[in-house]
Design a protein around this motif. Structure first.
Motif, mmCIF file in Angstrom:
data_model
loop_
_atom_site.group_PDB
_atom_site.id
_atom_site.type_symbol
_atom_site.label_atom_id
_atom_site.label_comp_id
_atom_site.label_asym_id
_atom_site.label_seq_id
_atom_site.Cartn_x
_atom_site.Cartn_y
_atom_site.Cartn_z
ATOM 1 N N ARG A 43 -7.280 -2.260 -2.030
ATOM 2 C CA ARG A 43 -7.106 -2.013 -0.591
ATOM 3 C C ARG A 43 -6.940 -3.335 0.159
ATOM 4 O O ARG A 43 -6.103 -3.450 1.061
ATOM 5 C CB ARG A 43 -8.299 -1.233 -0.041
ATOM 6 C CG ARG A 43 -8.074 -0.702 1.373
ATOM 7 C CD ARG A 43 -9.253 0.145 1.834
ATOM 8 N NE ARG A 43 -8.938 0.860 3.055
ATOM 9 C CZ ARG A 43 -8.946 0.339 4.273
ATOM 10 N NH1 ARG A 43 -9.245 -0.943 4.426
ATOM 11 N NH2 ARG A 43 -8.634 1.056 5.330
ATOM 12 N N GLU A 44 -7.731 -4.321 -0.226
ATOM 13 C CA GLU A 44 -7.601 -5.636 0.400
ATOM 14 C C GLU A 44 -6.243 -6.253 0.081
ATOM 15 O O GLU A 44 -5.616 -6.875 0.949
ATOM 16 C CB GLU A 44 -8.717 -6.554 -0.090
ATOM 17 C CG GLU A 44 -10.103 -6.129 0.373
ATOM 18 C CD GLU A 44 -11.217 -6.986 -0.214
ATOM 19 O OE1 GLU A 44 -12.391 -6.748 0.122
ATOM 20 O OE2 GLU A 44 -10.907 -7.887 -1.024
ATOM 21 N N TRP A 45 -5.771 -6.086 -1.158
ATOM 22 C CA TRP A 45 -4.467 -6.636 -1.534
ATOM 23 C C TRP A 45 -3.363 -6.002 -0.686
ATOM 24 O O TRP A 45 -2.458 -6.688 -0.189
ATOM 25 C CB TRP A 45 -4.195 -6.410 -3.021
ATOM 26 C CG TRP A 45 -3.025 -7.194 -3.535
ATOM 27 C CD1 TRP A 45 -1.715 -7.049 -3.179
ATOM 28 C CD2 TRP A 45 -3.061 -8.277 -4.478
ATOM 29 N NE1 TRP A 45 -0.920 -7.952 -3.848
ATOM 30 C CE2 TRP A 45 -1.724 -8.718 -4.648
ATOM 31 C CE3 TRP A 45 -4.078 -8.898 -5.203
ATOM 32 C CZ2 TRP A 45 -1.388 -9.756 -5.523
ATOM 33 C CZ3 TRP A 45 -3.738 -9.930 -6.062
ATOM 34 C CH2 TRP A 45 -2.413 -10.348 -6.216
ATOM 35 N N GLY A 46 -3.435 -4.672 -0.536
ATOM 36 C CA GLY A 46 -2.441 -3.999 0.290
ATOM 37 C C GLY A 46 -2.442 -4.516 1.710
ATOM 38 O O GLY A 46 -1.385 -4.757 2.303
ATOM 39 N N ASP A 47 -3.626 -4.713 2.267
ATOM 40 C CA ASP A 47 -3.748 -5.224 3.627
ATOM 41 C C ASP A 47 -3.166 -6.628 3.733
ATOM 42 O O ASP A 47 -2.381 -6.931 4.645
ATOM 43 C CB ASP A 47 -5.223 -5.218 4.023
ATOM 44 C CG ASP A 47 -5.453 -5.803 5.408
ATOM 45 O OD1 ASP A 47 -4.683 -5.484 6.325
ATOM 46 O OD2 ASP A 47 -6.407 -6.586 5.558
ATOM 47 N N CYS A 51 0.672 -4.227 4.246
ATOM 48 C CA CYS A 51 0.619 -2.783 4.432
ATOM 49 C C CYS A 51 -0.114 -2.446 5.736
ATOM 50 O O CYS A 51 -1.022 -3.161 6.154
ATOM 51 C CB CYS A 51 -0.126 -2.114 3.280
ATOM 52 S SG CYS A 51 0.752 -2.101 1.699
ATOM 53 N N SER A 56 -2.300 0.801 3.145
ATOM 54 C CA SER A 56 -3.274 0.216 2.225
ATOM 55 C C SER A 56 -4.008 1.293 1.447
ATOM 56 O O SER A 56 -4.282 1.153 0.250
ATOM 57 C CB SER A 56 -4.279 -0.650 2.992
ATOM 58 O OG SER A 56 -3.645 -1.784 3.547
ATOM 59 N N TYR A 59 -1.703 2.543 -1.084
ATOM 60 C CA TYR A 59 -1.593 1.556 -2.160
ATOM 61 C C TYR A 59 -2.742 1.711 -3.144
ATOM 62 O O TYR A 59 -2.543 1.619 -4.360
ATOM 63 C CB TYR A 59 -1.588 0.152 -1.562
ATOM 64 C CG TYR A 59 -1.349 -0.959 -2.552
ATOM 65 C CD1 TYR A 59 -0.100 -1.135 -3.134
ATOM 66 C CD2 TYR A 59 -2.369 -1.839 -2.895
ATOM 67 C CE1 TYR A 59 0.134 -2.155 -4.036
ATOM 68 C CE2 TYR A 59 -2.150 -2.868 -3.787
ATOM 69 C CZ TYR A 59 -0.901 -3.017 -4.355
ATOM 70 O OH TYR A 59 -0.679 -4.036 -5.255
ATOM 71 N N ARG A 111 3.328 -6.451 -3.213
ATOM 72 C CA ARG A 111 2.529 -5.276 -3.570
ATOM 73 C C ARG A 111 2.723 -4.921 -5.040
ATOM 74 O O ARG A 111 1.773 -4.555 -5.742
ATOM 75 C CB ARG A 111 2.911 -4.101 -2.676
ATOM 76 C CG ARG A 111 2.338 -4.243 -1.270
ATOM 77 C CD ARG A 111 3.231 -3.648 -0.194
ATOM 78 N NE ARG A 111 3.444 -4.633 0.872
ATOM 79 C CZ ARG A 111 4.362 -4.518 1.805
ATOM 80 N NH1 ARG A 111 5.166 -3.470 1.825
ATOM 81 N NH2 ARG A 111 4.495 -5.445 2.720
#
Length: 265
Positions: A43-47, A51, A56, A59, A111
């Motif tokens: 979720r942090e990576w998506g943010d 995203c 997120s 993702y 992503r």
């Protein structure tokens, strides 16, 4: 309370909980626990990669579905680890190319890159835990990474003069990296010997390359945060930031460690 004190307390609690889980949980439960934190990291990576909040969450769902698909497909663990190791080798290239390649992190390719960073690491860690004496080998990996982080921090503060990657992570030094490598080899070998593991002849090389990979993981996450203009990936852990701030080294080091063990045993 100082930032260092917060970091020490948080790290001690996390380490104690993780060691307990590694040694006491069966592999399926351990993999599920790690998956929970990995999905928080996703979720942090998506943010960070651009995203929207809803994106997120989507993702995270994508990472979960693809991870489950990898498990069901039952690929060769060496092949999955090799994919992860190859991706982090590419990240090393992005570190050298900085800032020319920074656009990738805020692009859909960023992503996709997260999938290559997250899924092979999770699968490789679960595979390692399921081997004979696997929980102890996971502990060897963990203490190798923790030794590298701790040694680099204190050696860098005491002796650091020459910047390792000043434009990416100004706090890292070559002196710190050398101190981290020394403590990592000592810590990893000590756990292996205490557990009575048969240490292969090439283990020191595997450990050294694993430490190098952990540094690349840290630098890679620094690039991701720089592209997003963030100091931390999140706020879950006081003094440490988010999940990615705690597992960036592990994401890169795990597939390299697993691949290295397969090659020397």
């Amino acid at each position: 309370m100082s930032v260092l004190a917060k970091r020490v307390i948080t790290a001690s609690i996390l380490a104690a909980g993780l060691i307990t889980a590694i040694l006491l949980l069966p592999t399926g439960a351990f993999a599920g626990l790690i998956a929970f934190f990995i999905l928080l990291g996703a979720r942090e990576w998506g943010d960070l990669s651009g995203c929207s909040p809803a994106g997120s969450v989507g993702y995270v769902g994508l990472v979960g579905v693809l991870a489950a698909g990898v498990v069901l497909a039952e690929p060769a663990p060496v092949a999955v680890a090799a994919v992860g190791a190859a991706w982090w080798l590419g990240v090393l290239g992005l570190v050298f190319a900085h800032p020319r390649g920074d656009w990738l992190w805020r692009h859909p390719l960023g992503r996709a890159a997260g999938l290559l960073a997250i899924i092979p690491a999770w699968f490789s860690l679960a595979h390692l835990h399921g081997l004979d004496d696997g929980p102890w080998w996971v502990l060897v990996l963990m203490f190798t990474i923790w030794g590298a982080d701790t040694g680099a921090y204190f050696a860098g503060r005491a002796l650091g003069r020459h910047r390792l990657a000043p434009s990416v992570s100004p706090g890292k030094t070559w002196e710190g990296a050398i101190g981290g490598l020394a403590l990592a080899l000592l810590a990893g070998s000590a756990i292996a010997m205490a557990a009575g593991l048969t240490i292969p002849s090439g283990f020191s090389v595997v450990a050294a390359v694993t430490v190098a990979a952990s540094v690349v993981g840290d630098l890679g996450e620094s690039l991701l945060k720089r592209a997003a203009d963030r100091k931390d990936s999140g706020t879950l852990f006081p003094g440490h930031g988010g999940v990615l701030d705690r597992v960036d080294s592990l994401l890169a080091a795990t597939p390299v460690f697993v691949l290295g063990l397969e090659l020397v045993t």
